[in-house]
Motif scaffolding. Sequence first.
Motif, short mmCIF file in Angstrom:
data_model
loop_
_atom_site.label_atom_id
_atom_site.label_comp_id
_atom_site.label_asym_id
_atom_site.label_seq_id
_atom_site.Cartn_x
_atom_site.Cartn_y
_atom_site.Cartn_z
N SER A 212 2.14 10.68 -5.74
CA SER A 212 2.48 9.57 -4.61
C SER A 212 3.40 10.03 -3.48
CB SER A 212 2.99 8.41 -5.63
OG SER A 212 4.46 8.75 -6.12
N GLU A 213 3.78 11.10 -3.51
CA GLU A 213 4.57 11.88 -2.50
C GLU A 213 5.87 10.94 -2.14
OE1 GLU A 213 2.15 14.04 0.40
OE2 GLU A 213 0.34 13.25 -0.56
N GLY A 214 6.60 10.41 -3.08
CA GLY A 214 7.66 9.68 -2.65
C GLY A 214 7.58 8.26 -2.05
N THR A 215 6.21 7.86 -2.11
CA THR A 215 6.20 6.53 -1.38
C THR A 215 6.21 5.25 -2.39
OG1 THR A 215 3.49 6.73 -1.75
CG2 THR A 215 4.47 7.52 0.20
N LEU A 216 6.32 5.62 -3.48
CA LEU A 216 6.09 4.23 -4.55
C LEU A 216 7.26 4.12 -5.16
CD1 LEU A 216 2.54 4.50 -6.17
CD2 LEU A 216 3.30 3.18 -4.21
N GLY A 217 8.25 5.44 -5.33
CA GLY A 217 9.50 5.35 -6.15
C GLY A 217 10.10 6.62 -6.04
N GLU A 458 -7.78 0.67 1.15
CA GLU A 458 -7.46 -0.60 0.92
C GLU A 458 -6.74 -0.88 -0.24
OE1 GLU A 458 -6.77 -2.93 3.25
OE2 GLU A 458 -6.49 -4.72 1.79
N TRP A 459 -7.24 -0.54 -1.43
CA TRP A 459 -6.38 -0.54 -2.73
C TRP A 459 -5.20 0.26 -2.77
CZ3 TRP A 459 -6.54 -4.38 -5.96
CH2 TRP A 459 -7.58 -5.04 -6.12
N MET A 460 -5.04 1.37 -2.06
CA MET A 460 -3.96 2.33 -1.96
C MET A 460 -2.95 1.21 -1.05
SD MET A 460 -5.44 6.06 -1.26
CE MET A 460 -3.69 6.85 -0.85
N ARG A 461 -3.39 0.81 -0.34
CA ARG A 461 -2.36 -0.18 0.28
C ARG A 461 -1.69 -1.35 -0.33
NH1 ARG A 461 -2.34 0.56 5.65
NH2 ARG A 461 -4.10 1.45 6.95
N LYS A 462 -2.68 -1.87 -1.27
CA LYS A 462 -2.27 -3.04 -1.97
C LYS A 462 -1.39 -2.54 -2.85
CE LYS A 462 -6.34 -5.79 -1.28
NZ LYS A 462 -7.55 -6.35 -1.83
#
Length: 489
Positions: A212-217, A458-462
Amino acid sequence: YARSLTSLTSSDLDHFASFLPRTSIISTMAPFSDGPEAIAQYNADWMGKYQGRATTVLRPRTTEEVSKIVRHCNERGIGLVPQGGNTGLVGGSVPVGDEVVLSLGNMSKVRSFDPVSGILVADAGCVLESLSDYLQPHAHLMPLDLGAKGSCQIGGNVATNAGGLRLLRYGSLHGSVLGLEVVLPSGQILNALTTLRKDNTGYDLKQLFIGSEGTLGVITGVSILTPPIPRASNNVILALPRFENVLPLFGEVKARLGEILSAFEWLDRGSYDLAVKHGQGRALSEDEVEGAACFVLVETSGGRGEHDEEKLTDLLEFLLSADTPLINTGVLAQSPAQFSSLWALREGVTEAVSKEGKAYKYDISIPLSKFEEVVNMTKERLKNVEGVLGVIGYGHVGDGNLHLNIIASSYTPTIASLLEPWLYEHVSSLNGSISAEHGIGAMKTHALKYSKDEVSIEWMRKIKEMFDPKGIMNPGKVLLPREGNVMGE
Ligand code: FAD
Ligand code: MLT
Ligand code: ZN
């Protein structure tokens, strides 16, 4: 990927100083007023291609401290960039603006190790090589190995889903990571740090954070399955007269070495010459390299030295005695020092490239049969272009992963525009991936569409919006902002 983010103020620094020691804060802002040199290394990526403008780096020591930092940044809308060893190759580890850098380097303790199951639980900031060193006396090893092992951290490896030199044998981190502890953008601590091999209790949330490269936590702890150290390891470098031999060679090597094959790595002649030029590993003799178009490094890892050696020697004999030999020659390591030196020729290509010039690094998955064609097409396209010093190909052939590097005297818009979107379009036409193992970072946000369909994006964005509604976590990385967002406009 962010709404309008806020810049850090002195009162934010006062807040951090209320629970962090002075040594955990580096800031060019008052009241700390550290010199620019103290912060420079956190703002510059490994390639010298991306440059952040962070004024402040926080170096927490515990998960609770990470949680307090993230909670505050979320409340205030301050962007945060988790940073491990800062060895990433896609500009993901440095800010795009003045986000705060959250460096994990102070979280470097092994939490537990079970020598029977081989399960290791460690802080995210543990350096990969130090974990290997820790495991050595317990006769275990890390299931991944990279040229950056001396600096990269296990949290960074998980965040990038790093592949590397052992993937052929031990598989990807999606398989070997058993659990994670993650501080979510809200500041909540997600404790999914299980040490169970089997756990089918609904959605496997940890998988979302792998890559996730630091984009989710912020990953703060990792539980990982480590294999026993093979009792016998050996390697051989094979010199090939032409690229077309690589595919049949791979077939023969797999069939003849069977379960002891642990790596099958490829480097073209340009990569080899560059590695030698910049002192990576020990050069082969002139006879050995004569007429070689490319090289393959084969590693074996097995249970009994004599058995493995016999298999390797038989393989070499077979390859050399065929009517039309697939190889010109093979150099078998005769000592641990030679084993390391042969590996250094392959592992050292990255370092050699960076010594030669500035690199445009493409890390693609394409059918193995197309590796050379893509390198040659790129050479042709960049022929006589000012500032281009060379085009080379190397990589994890056994995993279908080509590293295509264009080396230039400097980064220029002309070279960039010749390469993109041309190369990504070509990869897409081969149903390949624009990022096999390095990730998307800041470098490939615009190119995601070449490997993912609209529904997936789109689901990645959500998912991103659900975890991080304010967009504070590593803004400008992986996903481009939706229209109307400020960052990236
Ligand atoms: P960083 O570079 O600091 O960060 C990388 C990304 O992960 C960033 O987006 C960052 O925000 C995020 N991140 C870091 N730590 C955390 C955390 N704790 N929580 C959440 N997010 C975090 N890659 C391969 O796949 N295979 C290779 O063979 C390989 N070889 C390499 C060889 C060299 C010489 C170099 C310089 C790089 C190589 N890489 C390779 C690139 C690779 O991505 C990194 O080396 C490594 O996985 C990144 O770890 P790091 O700790 O340096 O992370
Ligand atoms: C490698 O395989 O050497 C790494 O992924 C680094 C690189 O691509 O240079
Ligand atoms: Zn690689």
